[in-house]
Design a protein around this motif. Sequence first.
Motif, PDB file in Angstrom:
ATOM      1  N   VAL A  44     -72.781   8.340  -3.420  1.00 37.80           N
ATOM      2  CA  VAL A  44     -73.896   8.857  -4.205  1.00 37.80           C
ATOM      3  C   VAL A  44     -74.986   7.795  -4.312  1.00 37.80           C
TER       4      VAL A  44
ATOM      5  N   GLU B  49     -67.408   4.839  -3.036  1.00 39.50           N
ATOM      6  CA  GLU B  49     -66.296   5.800  -2.956  1.00 39.50           C
ATOM      7  C   GLU B  49     -66.811   7.235  -2.879  1.00 39.50           C
ATOM      8  N   PHE B  50     -67.796   7.568  -3.726  1.00 37.74           N
ATOM      9  CA  PHE B  50     -68.260   8.953  -3.810  1.00 37.74           C
ATOM     10  C   PHE B  50     -69.518   9.201  -2.986  1.00 37.74           C
TER      11      PHE B  50
ATOM     12  N   VAL C 102     -67.622   2.531  -7.105  1.00 39.76           N
ATOM     13  CA  VAL C 102     -67.706   3.968  -7.373  1.00 39.76           C
ATOM     14  C   VAL C 102     -68.799   4.598  -6.511  1.00 39.76           C
ATOM     15  N   GLN C 103     -69.921   3.929  -6.376  1.00 37.80           N
ATOM     16  CA  GLN C 103     -71.005   4.445  -5.542  1.00 37.80           C
ATOM     17  C   GLN C 103     -70.553   4.601  -4.091  1.00 37.80           C
TER      18      GLN C 103
ATOM     19  N   ASP D  65     -77.186   8.029  -9.616  1.00 37.15           N
ATOM     20  CA  ASP D  65     -76.010   8.849  -9.939  1.00 37.15           C
ATOM     21  C   ASP D  65     -74.818   7.963 -10.307  1.00 37.15           C
ATOM     22  N   ALA D  66     -74.670   6.850  -9.616  1.00 34.36           N
ATOM     23  CA  ALA D  66     -73.565   5.938  -9.912  1.00 34.36           C
ATOM     24  C   ALA D  66     -73.742   5.244 -11.251  1.00 34.36           C
ATOM     25  N   SER D  67     -74.990   5.217 -11.772  1.00 31.40           N
ATOM     26  CA  SER D  67     -75.258   4.606 -13.072  1.00 31.40           C
ATOM     27  C   SER D  67     -74.994   5.565 -14.230  1.00 31.40           C
TER      28      SER D  67
ATOM     29  N   ARG E  89     -77.705   5.247  -6.289  1.00 25.44           N
ATOM     30  CA  ARG E  89     -77.485   4.284  -7.362  1.00 25.44           C
ATOM     31  C   ARG E  89     -77.729   4.909  -8.739  1.00 25.44           C
TER      32      ARG E  89
ATOM     33  N   VAL F 252     -67.976  11.788  -8.923  1.00 27.16           N
ATOM     34  CA  VAL F 252     -68.667  10.875  -9.818  1.00 27.16           C
ATOM     35  C   VAL F 252     -68.966  11.549 -11.149  1.00 27.16           C
TER      36      VAL F 252
ATOM     37  N   ALA G  10     -67.844  10.131 -14.686  1.00 29.29           N
ATOM     38  CA  ALA G  10     -68.816   9.888 -15.747  1.00 29.29           C
ATOM     39  C   ALA G  10     -68.418  10.574 -17.056  1.00 29.29           C
TER      40      ALA G  10
ATOM     41  N   LEU H 124     -69.353  -0.169 -10.720  1.00 25.32           N
ATOM     42  CA  LEU H 124     -70.481   0.604 -10.203  1.00 25.32           C
ATOM     43  C   LEU H 124     -70.594   0.578  -8.676  1.00 25.32           C
TER      44      LEU H 124
END
Length: 412
Positions: free
Chosen positions: A48, A45-46, A42-43, A52-54, A50, A104, A108, A39
């Motif tokens: 976004v 990297e993109f 990825v957050q 959206d990263a979830s 938290r 993301v 997902a 998480l």
Amino acid sequence: MRVVSNAQPESPYAWLRLAASLALMTLGGVGMYGVIVALPAVQAEFGVARADASLPYTLTMLGFGIGGILMGRLADRFGVIVPVLIGTVSLGAGLILAGLSQSVLQFALVHGLLAGFLGCAATFAPLVADVSLWFNRRRGLAVAICASGNYLAGAVWPPILQHFFEQAGWRATYIGVGIFCVVAMLPLALVLRQRPPAITAAGQPGAQQVSERPLGLSPNALTVLLALAGVACCVAMSMPQVHIVAYCADLGYGAARGAEMLSLMLGAGIVSRLVSGWICDRIGGLRTLLLGSVLQGIALFLFIPFNSLASLYVVAMLFGLFQGGIVPAYAIIVREFFSPREAGTRVSIVLMATLFGMAFGGWVSGAIFDATGSYRAAFVNGIGWNVLNLAIASWLLRASSRVPMVARAYRG
């Protein structure tokens, strides 16, 4: 398909299947725990938020629960090897494609569909149901050992993934783990090619017939009642498991202490599952569920008056020891009161309900905290749901004592 000559309950082949199922569940768990560890990366990297990263975790858990029903139906119809093969290939492909994601949303969707719905969903409920068909005298212990794979995955995968994230990056790690899972899981899946003896026996003349009204209820009504019990127990269970880290941070002890308590809780849960399995073989699934519900309620209550650092460690360990055997008990109850031909589907439905309970309980506990500024009301809410589970378990146990043995479902 070659038939294994000693493919009987309690046979060496049954224990070999159990070992393969435990390994498959532990390996397949990377689809669920990997997205948690990834998480933050990825957050970043993109770029976004938290929330959206979830999203990948949310879709993975939804796919994990709903996909379990599909995989359970496939296992009932074709044997567990079919969903496990589908799950192995899908999990590997999902992890590889996730490592190649360019957004993301793509990450997902790949995680939710391939790694969740078609991937790790095949390595939980269908395996638990299948193991229950290969044991009679030691069924409770066998199911508990198999179900421990989910906790083992939570203990094994996060540190491994975090190490390789730091050394090689999350993308390369995802791709490498995807390839590893396919290579490691395919040979294990082949061990499960033989159909369970309970399925074979059920189709023979003279086999014990299934009651149309187990415990005086229709099969679907009993399934719904067990699913409701699963939701209730896991809403209660989720309060400490999901929020213990935040709870410790709010008390001023720091998130690291909360993480240690969570690890202690999950480690004690493995012990609890094994001990509860041993108990289940002696008193049955319904009594084990009732015992676990009572003990879990006691442990939840202890969180309210005891909030010092030392006492929280003790209560966290007790909570793990008290609650670990509840979820496997549902698989035993299904096996006791339903036909083995329906085991995969009905176990998957009930276990999906427990996952929904965990997801809903984690959210509602946070909402209660936001509304009250304290976790005290959230603990009380958990106790209330636990009382509902206790009431259902008590009613089912009383119903089982009123229904003559001849009216009960298949127990072979």
